[in-house]
Every structure is written in C-alpha cells, then in structure tokens.
Design an enzyme around this catalytic site. Structure first.
Site, PDB file in Angstrom:
ATOM      1  N   HIS A 307      -0.189   2.184   2.489  1.00 40.58           N
ATOM      2  CA  HIS A 307       0.120   0.769   2.299  1.00 40.58           C
ATOM      3  C   HIS A 307       1.601   0.561   2.519  1.00 40.58           C
ATOM      4  CE1 HIS A 307       0.263  -3.238   0.563  1.00 40.58           C
ATOM      5  NE2 HIS A 307      -1.036  -3.260   0.766  1.00 40.58           N
ATOM      6  N   ASP A 364      -8.943  -1.498   0.472  1.00 38.94           N
ATOM      7  CA  ASP A 364     -10.079  -1.473   1.400  1.00 38.94           C
ATOM      8  C   ASP A 364     -10.885  -0.190   1.342  1.00 38.94           C
ATOM      9  OD1 ASP A 364      -9.724  -3.991   2.472  1.00 38.94           O
ATOM     10  OD2 ASP A 364      -8.154  -3.292   3.819  1.00 38.94           O
TER      11      ASP A 364
HETATM   12  N1  ACO Z   1      -3.595   8.204   7.901  1.00 38.09           N
HETATM   13  C1  ACO Z   1      -2.729   9.143   8.347  1.00 38.09           C
HETATM   14  N2  ACO Z   1      -1.390   8.980   8.392  1.00 38.09           N
HETATM   15  C2  ACO Z   1      -0.889   7.821   7.952  1.00 38.09           C
HETATM   16  C3  ACO Z   1      -1.712   6.799   7.462  1.00 38.09           C
HETATM   17  C4  ACO Z   1      -3.113   7.018   7.442  1.00 38.09           C
HETATM   18  N3  ACO Z   1      -3.955   6.073   6.989  1.00 38.09           N
HETATM   19  N4  ACO Z   1      -0.962   5.738   7.088  1.00 38.09           N
HETATM   20  C5  ACO Z   1       0.312   6.092   7.332  1.00 38.09           C
HETATM   21  N5  ACO Z   1       0.361   7.360   7.851  1.00 38.09           N
HETATM   22  C6  ACO Z   1       1.576   8.117   8.186  1.00 38.09           C
HETATM   23  C7  ACO Z   1       2.192   7.651   9.486  1.00 38.09           C
HETATM   24  O1  ACO Z   1       1.693   8.385  10.588  1.00 38.09           O
HETATM   25  C8  ACO Z   1       3.662   7.897   9.234  1.00 38.09           C
HETATM   26  O2  ACO Z   1       3.893   9.262   9.368  1.00 38.09           O
HETATM   27  P1  ACO Z   1       5.310   9.792   9.986  1.00 38.09           P
HETATM   28  O3  ACO Z   1       6.342   9.358   8.989  1.00 38.09           O
HETATM   29  O4  ACO Z   1       5.144  11.263  10.085  1.00 38.09           O
HETATM   30  O5  ACO Z   1       5.463   9.115  11.318  1.00 38.09           O
HETATM   31  C9  ACO Z   1       3.833   7.561   7.759  1.00 38.09           C
HETATM   32  O6  ACO Z   1       2.545   7.830   7.182  1.00 38.09           O
HETATM   33  C10 ACO Z   1       4.246   6.120   7.481  1.00 38.09           C
HETATM   34  O7  ACO Z   1       3.287   5.264   8.094  1.00 38.09           O
HETATM   35  P2  ACO Z   1       3.644   3.889   8.800  1.00 38.09           P
HETATM   36  O8  ACO Z   1       2.554   3.540   9.763  1.00 38.09           O
HETATM   37  O9  ACO Z   1       5.048   3.919   9.315  1.00 38.09           O
HETATM   38  O10 ACO Z   1       3.618   2.911   7.535  1.00 38.09           O
HETATM   39  P3  ACO Z   1       3.466   1.350   7.578  1.00 38.09           P
HETATM   40  O11 ACO Z   1       3.990   0.856   6.296  1.00 38.09           O
HETATM   41  O12 ACO Z   1       4.051   0.780   8.829  1.00 38.09           O
HETATM   42  O13 ACO Z   1       1.868   1.114   7.668  1.00 38.09           O
HETATM   43  C11 ACO Z   1      -0.386   0.837   7.071  1.00 38.09           C
HETATM   44  C12 ACO Z   1       1.074   0.809   6.588  1.00 38.09           C
HETATM   45  C13 ACO Z   1      -0.560  -0.059   8.317  1.00 38.09           C
HETATM   46  C14 ACO Z   1      -1.266   0.262   5.963  1.00 38.09           C
HETATM   47  C15 ACO Z   1      -0.787   2.318   7.394  1.00 38.09           C
HETATM   48  O14 ACO Z   1      -0.698   3.079   6.218  1.00 38.09           O
HETATM   49  C16 ACO Z   1      -2.200   2.429   7.993  1.00 38.09           C
HETATM   50  O15 ACO Z   1      -2.359   2.303   9.205  1.00 38.09           O
HETATM   51  N6  ACO Z   1      -3.238   2.640   7.136  1.00 38.09           N
HETATM   52  C17 ACO Z   1      -4.612   2.667   7.613  1.00 38.09           C
HETATM   53  C18 ACO Z   1      -5.123   1.248   7.809  1.00 38.09           C
HETATM   54  C19 ACO Z   1      -5.395   0.536   6.509  1.00 38.09           C
HETATM   55  O16 ACO Z   1      -6.029   1.071   5.595  1.00 38.09           O
HETATM   56  N7  ACO Z   1      -4.939  -0.740   6.429  1.00 38.09           N
HETATM   57  C20 ACO Z   1      -5.174  -1.597   5.253  1.00 38.09           C
HETATM   58  C21 ACO Z   1      -3.882  -1.815   4.497  1.00 38.09           C
HETATM   59  S1  ACO Z   1      -4.203  -2.756   3.063  1.00 38.09           S
HETATM   60  C22 ACO Z   1      -4.399  -4.313   3.623  1.00 38.09           C
HETATM   61  O17 ACO Z   1      -3.820  -4.776   4.543  1.00 38.09           O
HETATM   62  C23 ACO Z   1      -5.365  -5.120   2.951  1.00 38.09           C
END
Ligand code: ACO
Length: 428
Positions: A307, A364
């Site tokens: 998140h 979610d």
């Molecule tokens: N699985 C694996 N790796 C992940 C995940 C995941 N679900 N989420 C983040 N990471 C990793 C990224 O690859 C990144 O790694 P790095 O630092 O080695 O490059 C690090 O964690 C940070 O992730 P970001 O994408 O930069 O974080 P951001 O804050 O931009 O994204 C998000 C947040 C979009 C929610 C992300 O965690 C994600 O894609 N999650 C899966 C989708 C999801 O469940 N979305 C619902 C969110 S809740 C809502 O909107 C209601």
C-alpha cells in the site's frame, strides 16, 4: 506560533511556511516557492505531496490508524450502518435519529432512474465490464439532470444532486450486472434497506422471489463502510482534480469510477481472486507464487499486497479478514481460496522481501473472498468498491468546492528536445 522551514539553494536562503494538521502532521507549503526561487518540487506519483488540507479522514500509515471525521474505522464498522457513515462523511457529524430517518427516506425515494437510461444500457454489449458501464451511466446522469452541471448552485440544490447520486448508484450498479448476464433489470424497492435493495436488484428474477438474508446485508453494509473513504487516494484525487475545473459532481464521480477500475487501485479485489484461483488450479503451491512476486524479471505481483501509505498494517484488512471467517462460517461455505489466501499471507509476512519493503495485505486481499461467499460475481467486485467509496468521493468533492480550491494543475520538469527548426517532409 507559526513554523517555518528554510531551503538553501544557490547561495540563498528561502523561508517556506510549515502547515500543521490537527494530528500534528507537518507540511512545507511550497505554493509560492517558484515565484521566489524559480524552483518547483518534483514528486513522481505524489509519494510525498499533500494536495489539500482536509477535515474528512485521518490516516496514520505507520500506526495502522484510520478514522472518518475522528471516529475509528473499527468502531464504525462494528456499530454503525453504511448510510449513517455516509451522512457522517458528507455532513461532518453523526446524524441524530431524525436526521438519519430523513436521509434514508430521501435516498430510498430517489432510487429510481429515468426510463431512458435503459436504452443507454441496452447499447452496451454483454461483454462490457460493469465498471465501464457504471462510469458511463453515472456520467449520463448529467443529461437527465442538466442543472447539476452548475456546481455553484445553492446548498439545497447541491444536496439534491448528492442524494440522487447515493440513491441511484446501487440501481445503476445492479443494472450494469443485469446487462452482463442479459437478465431483465429489477427496479428498486423503497421498503428495503440500502444493501438489501441493492442485492434484490442484483439477484431477483421475474420467475422467483429473492429473499435477502440478514447475514448478507450486514456483511455488505460492513464492506461498504470499510471502503467509504480513504483520504487522497488515486480515485479520490481524480474526483477532486476533475471537480476543481468546476465539472459537475456526476462527471467527477464518473471519472473517479474510471480511476478506481485499475488493478493497482480498486481493481485489485478482482485481481486477487483471479490470482488465488490461478494458484489453486496450479496445485496450490504458494511458495512458487511468492518467488514469482520477488523476481524482478517477472511482472507478477502479489495482488492485494502493499500500500502506498500503510507501512505496518491496513486496519481495514484486519477487520475484513475476521469478517471473511465469520461470514463463511455463518453461510456454511468452505472456500479453498480462503486457505490459500491465509497461507500466502503467512509465507509473505515471514519473507524478508516483503518485510523489508513493509508489504502487508491491503483491504482488497480478503474482500473478494467475502464478495464471492455472498454470491457477487468477480467482475462486480470493483463495482462494490465504488458503491462503498461514493460518500467519500462526494464529501471530498464538496469540501474541495466549499474551500474554493483552485484548479488542480501540476507542473513538470521538461525533458524533451530544445527548440528546433521545422523540417519540410520532403527533406526528412
Ligand atoms: N508484490 C511484490 N512486490 C511489491 C508489491 C507486491 N504486491 N507491491 C510493492 N512491491 C515492491 C515493489 O516492486 C518495490 O520494490 P523495489 O523497491 O525493490 O523496487 C517496492 O515494493 C515498493 O513498491 P512501489 O510499487 O514503489 O510502491 P507504491 O507505493 O508505488 O505502490 C501499490 C503501492 C500500487 C499498492 C503496490 O504495492 C502494488 O502494486 N500492490 C498490488 C496491487 C494492489 O493490491 N493494489 C491495491 C492497493 S489498495 C487500494 O487501492 C484499494
């Protein structure tokens, strides 16, 4: 005493005011910085940027705290109803009994939509995703209520638009599903609660009576409360930015629905169930999928994990996980994907990759399991999210208008070509 921060750049010192929120959140106000120093700030994805001051929702991502208008999400989910929470978000205070009765009556009396909406619905192919249909139908309300196009109308008139939005969204949402399965649409019933009315519009058929179980309506109500607002997330920011151009409430909410649709935001609830199903069909090897999520050369992510703001736990996920257990027990359902979800959570939470990045299950991760148990089809999960989020979008849109916020218009750092001479096509 007002606080200030200093920025040292190119041998000069620039003072910038610091804004402090009621929960002691500190923000550097850089709105006049460019005029003084020529500098703008660059913050891709707005990871560290506050776009407004807001009195609606408080969120502490480090401590896992979420409050609507000061009330904790745990208490609201346990003790209130969705319409009570909607009232709280939109009008700032919990309603009295009389206020809630009047609000509920108003909403149930506006739940019917114009018959001509049916011809718009008929134009969509049955393959159309319900989120696309819902966004279009909400936008179409501007055609049936042209006066709503003016967001500068009186408080009472704006309130009429607000009531219609809350009243009609369940009807439009259920009809977007009926279009998908090519069943006759079902009209709203004023004597039913908000959640029960939605469920009967989803599942009643001309051939059979549909009796809504109280276990189901209670669970739906709780899910809607948990999704009702979440400060400046992607779809809410969209609603505020679209509304900041003085676009109407319906147009702004329609844009919010489109933003919510994406799998990184509200669309994650559909993606989670699809992922859990895929793992189940593939033999239930959770470790294999955790390894895939960690592999930088693999685009796979653990959907429902991570998140932008929660860095310890998502309090909504904690409530939903317990609710999933309770609902499945009450309905006597044994869903193998619940076990897969729990194992996946266990493995991921014990893994350094996820621990070091503060990746925890979000709202979610378990919500789809409850929706499934309640009979909601997978591609309607994000529509359920939209139903819940509507009062938040409305409250945020209203606040943005009442605070006379300027049009949302970020700047950029240009990285393209310098000025060059046009080359006639014959010479290229
Ligand atoms: N699985 C694996 N790796 C992940 C995940 C995941 N679900 N989420 C983040 N990471 C990793 C990224 O690859 C990144 O790694 P790095 O630092 O080695 O490059 C690090 O964690 C940070 O992730 P970001 O994408 O930069 O974080 P951001 O804050 O931009 O994204 C998000 C947040 C979009 C929610 C992300 O965690 C994600 O894609 N999650 C899966 C989708 C999801 O469940 N979305 C619902 C969110 S809740 C809502 O909107 C209601």
């Amino acid at each position: 005493m007002s606080k200030k921060a200093e920025l040292h750049y190119n041998g000069k010192v620039y003072e910038v005011p610091v804004v402090i929120g009621t929960e002691n959140e500190n923000a550097i106000d850089i709105s006049k910085l460019r005029g003084k120093s020529g500098l703008i700030t660059l913050d891709r994805g707005f990871k560290n940027t506050g776009s407004c001051e807001s009195a609606i929702t408080f969120l502490d991502g480090e401590e896992g705290v979420l409050r609507y208008r000061g009330y904790s999400i745990e208490e609201l989910a346990e003790k209130s109803t969705f319409l009570e929470v909607a009232f709280l978000l939109i009008y700032s205070e919990l309603p009295t009994r009389e206020e809630l009765d009047a609000f509920t009556k108003d909403i149930s009396e506006h739940s019917l939509v114009h018959e001509d909406v049916r011809s718009i619905l008929d134009g969509f192919p049955s393959k159309a995703h319900p989120m696309g249909v819902l966004s279009s139908l909400v936008s179409s309300l501007t055609a049936f209520y042209p006066k709503s196009l003016d967001p500068n109308r009186s408080v009472e008139q704006i309130n009429g638009t607000v009531i219609r939005a809350i009243a009609k969204l369940p009807t439009l949402a259920a009809w977007s599903y009926k279009n998908r399965v090519r069943q006759p649409i079902v009209y709203p019933k004023n004597n039913l609660s908000y959640s029960a009315n939605f469920m009967q519009m989803m599942f009643a058929l001309p051939t059979t009576d549909y009796v809504v179980s109280p276990v189901i309506t209670k669970a739906i109500d709780k899910l809607l409360i948990l999704h009702a607002d979440h400060e400046q997330n992607c779809s809410t920011s969209t609603v505020r930015v679209v509304g900041s151009s003085h676009a109407s409430l319906y147009a702004s909410v329609s844009a919010g629905i489109a933003a919510l649709w994406g799998p990184l935001h509200g669309g994650a609830n559909q993606a989670v169930i699809e992922m859990l199903e895929a793992i189940r069909i593939d033999g239930g090897d959770v470790d294999k999928y955790v390894a895939k999520a960690k592999d930088k050369d693999d685009a796979f992510r653990l959907m429902g994990f991570g998140h932008r703001v929660y860095k310890s736990f998502d309090p909504r996920a904690t409530i939903i996980k317990k609710a999933a257990d309770d609902v499945l027990k009450e309905l006597n359902i044994n869903d193998p994907v619940l076990e897969i979800a729990k194992r996946l959570e266990e493995v991921a939470l014990d893994d350094d990759y996820f621990k070091s990045r503060n990746l925890y299950p979000n709202v979610d991760f378990y919500s789809g399991i409850i929706y499934r148990a309640l009979g909601i089809p997978t591609d309607m999960f994000t529509v359920m999210f939209a139903l819940g989020r509507l009062p938040g979008w409305i409250a945020q849109w209203k606040e943005m208008r009442e605070n006379h916020e300027p049009i949302g218009r970020p700047r950029q750092v240009y990285t393209g070509s310098k000025e060059r001479k046009y080359v006639p096509i014959e010479s290229r």
